[in-house]
Motif scaffolding. Structure first.
Motif, PDB file in Angstrom:
ATOM      1  N   TYR A  30       0.812  -1.214   0.000  1.00 36.64           N
ATOM      2  CA  TYR A  30       0.000   0.000   0.000  1.00 36.64           C
ATOM      3  C   TYR A  30       0.846   1.265   0.000  1.00 36.64           C
ATOM      4  N   VAL A  31       2.097   1.168   0.405  1.00 35.22           N
ATOM      5  CA  VAL A  31       3.006   2.315   0.386  1.00 35.22           C
ATOM      6  C   VAL A  31       3.865   2.293  -0.868  1.00 35.22           C
ATOM      7  N   GLY A  32       4.529   1.165  -1.115  1.00 35.10           N
ATOM      8  CA  GLY A  32       5.507   1.098  -2.187  1.00 35.10           C
ATOM      9  C   GLY A  32       4.943   1.243  -3.585  1.00 35.10           C
ATOM     10  N   LEU A  33       3.796   0.582  -3.852  1.00 38.81           N
ATOM     11  CA  LEU A  33       3.246   0.621  -5.211  1.00 38.81           C
ATOM     12  C   LEU A  33       2.799   2.027  -5.617  1.00 38.81           C
ATOM     13  N   PRO A  34       2.003   2.746  -4.803  1.00 33.15           N
ATOM     14  CA  PRO A  34       1.646   4.116  -5.192  1.00 33.15           C
ATOM     15  C   PRO A  34       2.867   5.016  -5.354  1.00 33.15           C
ATOM     16  N   LEU A  35       3.883   4.833  -4.489  1.00 34.17           N
ATOM     17  CA  LEU A  35       5.094   5.631  -4.606  1.00 34.17           C
ATOM     18  C   LEU A  35       5.816   5.323  -5.912  1.00 34.17           C
ATOM     19  N   ALA A  36       5.948   4.054  -6.249  1.00 35.27           N
ATOM     20  CA  ALA A  36       6.629   3.661  -7.487  1.00 35.27           C
ATOM     21  C   ALA A  36       5.955   4.277  -8.704  1.00 35.27           C
ATOM     22  N   LEU A  37       4.618   4.239  -8.741  1.00 33.60           N
ATOM     23  CA  LEU A  37       3.890   4.774  -9.898  1.00 33.60           C
ATOM     24  C   LEU A  37       3.949   6.293  -9.950  1.00 33.60           C
ATOM     25  N   GLU A  38       4.021   6.941  -8.791  1.00 36.58           N
ATOM     26  CA  GLU A  38       4.163   8.406  -8.770  1.00 36.58           C
ATOM     27  C   GLU A  38       5.543   8.807  -9.280  1.00 36.58           C
ATOM     28  N   ILE A  39       6.571   8.032  -8.940  1.00 37.49           N
ATOM     29  CA  ILE A  39       7.925   8.311  -9.426  1.00 37.49           C
ATOM     30  C   ILE A  39       7.987   8.131 -10.945  1.00 37.49           C
ATOM     31  N   VAL A  40       7.320   7.089 -11.442  1.00 38.62           N
ATOM     32  CA  VAL A  40       7.218   6.904 -12.900  1.00 38.62           C
ATOM     33  C   VAL A  40       6.555   8.115 -13.535  1.00 38.62           C
ATOM     34  N   ASP A  68      -7.508   1.801  -4.746  1.00 32.61           N
ATOM     35  CA  ASP A  68      -7.436   3.125  -5.364  1.00 32.61           C
ATOM     36  C   ASP A  68      -6.249   3.275  -6.327  1.00 32.61           C
ATOM     37  N   MET A  69      -5.729   2.147  -6.814  1.00 33.32           N
ATOM     38  CA  MET A  69      -4.689   2.152  -7.850  1.00 33.32           C
ATOM     39  C   MET A  69      -5.236   1.418  -9.062  1.00 33.32           C
ATOM     40  N   PRO A 175      -4.587   5.312   2.383  1.00 33.69           N
ATOM     41  CA  PRO A 175      -5.415   4.662   1.365  1.00 33.69           C
ATOM     42  C   PRO A 175      -6.837   5.205   1.342  1.00 33.69           C
ATOM     43  N   GLY A 176      -7.335   5.469   0.139  1.00 38.16           N
ATOM     44  CA  GLY A 176      -8.703   5.931  -0.018  1.00 38.16           C
ATOM     45  C   GLY A 176      -8.890   7.428   0.121  1.00 38.16           C
ATOM     46  N   ASN A 177      -7.833   8.150   0.499  1.00 41.14           N
ATOM     47  CA  ASN A 177      -7.940   9.604   0.650  1.00 41.14           C
ATOM     48  C   ASN A 177      -7.935  10.265  -0.731  1.00 41.14           C
ATOM     49  N   LEU A 178      -9.029  10.940  -1.055  1.00 36.63           N
ATOM     50  CA  LEU A 178      -9.178  11.554  -2.379  1.00 36.63           C
ATOM     51  C   LEU A 178      -8.528  12.929  -2.460  1.00 36.63           C
ATOM     52  N   ASN A 179      -8.148  13.488  -1.314  1.00 32.69           N
ATOM     53  CA  ASN A 179      -7.579  14.842  -1.298  1.00 32.69           C
ATOM     54  C   ASN A 179      -6.058  14.846  -1.232  1.00 32.69           C
ATOM     55  N   PHE A 180      -5.488  13.850  -0.551  1.00 29.13           N
ATOM     56  CA  PHE A 180      -4.037  13.818  -0.395  1.00 29.13           C
ATOM     57  C   PHE A 180      -3.481  12.476  -0.865  1.00 29.13           C
ATOM     58  N   SER A 181      -2.448  12.565  -1.704  1.00 29.79           N
ATOM     59  CA  SER A 181      -1.780  11.379  -2.244  1.00 29.79           C
ATOM     60  C   SER A 181      -0.284  11.542  -2.064  1.00 29.79           C
ATOM     61  N   VAL A 182       0.489  10.643  -2.654  1.00 33.60           N
ATOM     62  CA  VAL A 182       1.948  10.738  -2.578  1.00 33.60           C
ATOM     63  C   VAL A 182       2.429  12.081  -3.114  1.00 33.60           C
ATOM     64  N   PRO A 345     -13.577   3.398   4.962  1.00 30.60           N
ATOM     65  CA  PRO A 345     -14.454   3.300   3.797  1.00 30.60           C
ATOM     66  C   PRO A 345     -13.718   3.240   2.461  1.00 30.60           C
ATOM     67  N   ASN A 346     -14.315   2.486   1.534  1.00 32.29           N
ATOM     68  CA  ASN A 346     -13.984   2.533   0.107  1.00 32.29           C
ATOM     69  C   ASN A 346     -12.584   2.036  -0.228  1.00 32.29           C
ATOM     70  N   ILE A 347     -12.051   1.133   0.591  1.00 29.51           N
ATOM     71  CA  ILE A 347     -10.775   0.490   0.279  1.00 29.51           C
ATOM     72  C   ILE A 347     -10.914  -1.008   0.535  1.00 29.51           C
ATOM     73  N   ASN A 348      -9.954  -1.788   0.014  1.00 27.29           N
ATOM     74  CA  ASN A 348     -10.003  -3.243   0.209  1.00 27.29           C
ATOM     75  C   ASN A 348      -8.968  -3.723   1.221  1.00 27.29           C
ATOM     76  N   ASP A 349      -8.558  -2.834   2.103  1.00 32.43           N
ATOM     77  CA  ASP A 349      -7.537  -3.140   3.099  1.00 32.43           C
ATOM     78  C   ASP A 349      -8.206  -3.457   4.434  1.00 32.43           C
ATOM     79  N   PHE A 350      -8.052  -4.691   4.915  1.00 31.34           N
ATOM     80  CA  PHE A 350      -8.643  -5.042   6.204  1.00 31.34           C
ATOM     81  C   PHE A 350      -7.580  -5.441   7.227  1.00 31.34           C
ATOM     82  N   ARG A 351      -6.363  -4.952   7.048  1.00 30.52           N
ATOM     83  CA  ARG A 351      -5.319  -5.205   8.042  1.00 30.52           C
ATOM     84  C   ARG A 351      -5.717  -4.610   9.392  1.00 30.52           C
ATOM     85  N   GLU A 352      -5.675  -5.422  10.412  1.00 30.39           N
ATOM     86  CA  GLU A 352      -5.972  -5.004  11.785  1.00 30.39           C
ATOM     87  C   GLU A 352      -7.368  -4.388  11.929  1.00 30.39           C
TER      88      GLU A 352
END
Length: 441
Positions: A30-40, A68-69, A175-182, A345-352
């Motif tokens: 959830y951290v690395g993939l959005p960062l990698a695509l933002e760097i691209v 959200d990716m 994750p799921g924040n529509l206002n703030f991203s990487v 809300p609105n994400i598929n992450d159910f960690r903890e």
């Protein structure tokens, strides 16, 4: 005259400025993939590393496993050969900047588990070249960068600050924040040396569209990340405890919070819920708690907040049982429909996710159980595998109670309102419910 040899920091800085540097991202979650695509997106070539071959296979096919990716973004980056997902860590030799974004869980007793960081650092040390910048982004306890990662990297006879560069910059992915991203979330960075800070700050200034705040060293950056999420944990615990007090006093805690929020200074609203979830809030304060204990400090406020938040699933089930009894229904004979598994809300992450703990306690009560979550198909609680179901009028009509644990915006709450016999809403979606069968936390 001989050819002047360019210094490592000057060479690397030029590569960053011209976007000719190749970036390696270790850990494609959830951290690395959005960062990698933002760097691209900022014009760099990226090699993404992960031990999970299932993830690598999905990414090579342009298939996202993060809600959200989008598939299209991944497919485009892969097809244009700007993003190479791989499990072959020997390819680290080809990168100029390596960012570590691996998980940092805790053990069963709350002790930090930094084995993923150690494994990543060892893989980097065995495969990296000189003139490389390494940045740790994984949330961890203060001292990890200098006391754990630095000694591993120095085994290769590199001098940090001269041959290679090391810094810490905590991830701030929501994750799921529509206002703030990487791209538009400010970054904090601390380097091992002045040169480490200089080159890492230059890199982040090149790949994000907002401020980069430099601190005097990695420990400051590591500690500020723990402060961010411990601040949230403690304030959530406050309103969770307040909700229990208000329930006993027959006071609407949500109206109390709304009223307090009218004050333009000195108050920040937090809301109660069935507990806390995700990787950050349930885990990060434990790192701070442990770090304090190593230095003889008992962080009792953090420990108490943790216990309060952990108590909320039991409070939810107890309340539900009381509402069912008022409807002359025993919980072990009841059919319960749960709305939401993910921790927000609105994400598929159910960690903890606190929903998992509520479901586990409902299992113990031996009630009938159906779970609805449009973002999750299957999940496991204990040894039991659950398949989520679709929301239908018939399902709601047959239920003795509907419990809302995650307030996904794609749920048809009006259908629930029309056909449910009893609604227990832990997320205050009350604006859609206007009748006596509705109860909120």
């Amino acid at each position: 005259m001989g050819t002047k040899i360019e210094s490592p920091i000057l060479s690397l800085s030029k590569k960053i400025k011209t976007r000719s540097a190749t970036i390696g991202v270790v850990g494609l979650g959830y951290v690395g993939l959005p960062l990698a695509l933002e760097i691209v997106n900022k014009g760099f070539g990226v090699i993404g590393f992960d031990k999970d071959n299932k993830k690598i296979t999905k990414l090579k096919s342009g298939d996202s496993y993060i809600a959200d990716m989008s598939n299209a973004i991944i497919e485009k980056a892969v097809n244009e050969q700007k993003f190479e997902p791989t499990s072959d860590f020997s390819k680290l030799v080809h990168v100029d900047i390596i960012i570590i974004c691996v998980p940092t869980p805790t053990t069963s007793d709350g002790t930090p588990n930094i084995s993923y960081i150690v494994d990543a650092a060892n893989a980097i040390e065995q495969n990296m070249s000189s003139n490389t910048l390494i940045i740790l982004e994984s949330t961890t306890y203060p001292g990890t960068t200098e006391e754990v990662v630095q000694p591993i990297l120095e085994k290769g006879n590199f001098v940090i600050g001269q041959d290679i560069f090391l810094a810490y910059s905590p991830e701030r992915v929501d994750p799921g924040n529509l206002n703030f991203s990487v791209s538009n979330t400010p970054k904090v960075v601390g380097g091992i040396s002045a040169t480490c800070l200089e080159v890492s700050k230059l890199f982040y200034e090149t790949v994000i569209n907002t401020d980069v705040f430099a601190v005097t060293g990695p420990k400051i950056a590591e500690m500020e990340k723990l402060l961010e999420n411990t601040f949230r944990q403690i304030n959530i615990a406050l309103v969770n405890e307040l909700s229990q007090v208000c329930h006993k006093m027959n006071i609407d805690v949500w109206e109390v919070i709304e009223a307090a929020s009218t004050k333009p200074y000195g108050f920040m609203p937090f809301t109660p819920g069935p507990g806390v979830g995700g990787h950050c809030i349930p885990v990060d304060p434990k790192y701070l708690l442990w770090a304090g204990q190593q230095h003889g400090v008992s962080a009792t406020l953090i420990e108490t907040a943790d216990k309060i938040n952990d108590s909320m699933p039991s409070f939810v089930v107890e309340r539900l049982e009381n509402y069912l009894n008022a409807h002359e229904k025993e919980i072990d004979e009841a059919e319960i429909v749960v709305i939401g598994v993910s921790y927000k809300p609105n994400i598929n992450d159910f960690r903890e996710s606190p929903a998992l703990h509520v479901i586990d306690k409902l299992k113990e009560k031996q009630c009938g159980l159906k779970v609805i979550d449009p973002f999750i198909e299957t999940f496991t609680v204990g040894n039991d595998m659950f398949n989520t179901v679709s929301l239908t009028k018939e399902l709601i009509q047959k239920a003795d109670a509907v419990v809302i644990l995650t307030n996904h915006t794609t749920i048809d709450y009006s259908l629930i309102d029309q056909h449910a016999a009893l609604i227990f809403d832990t997320r205050n979606t009350h604006y859609l419910f206007e009748n006596e069968k509705y109860h909120k936390l």
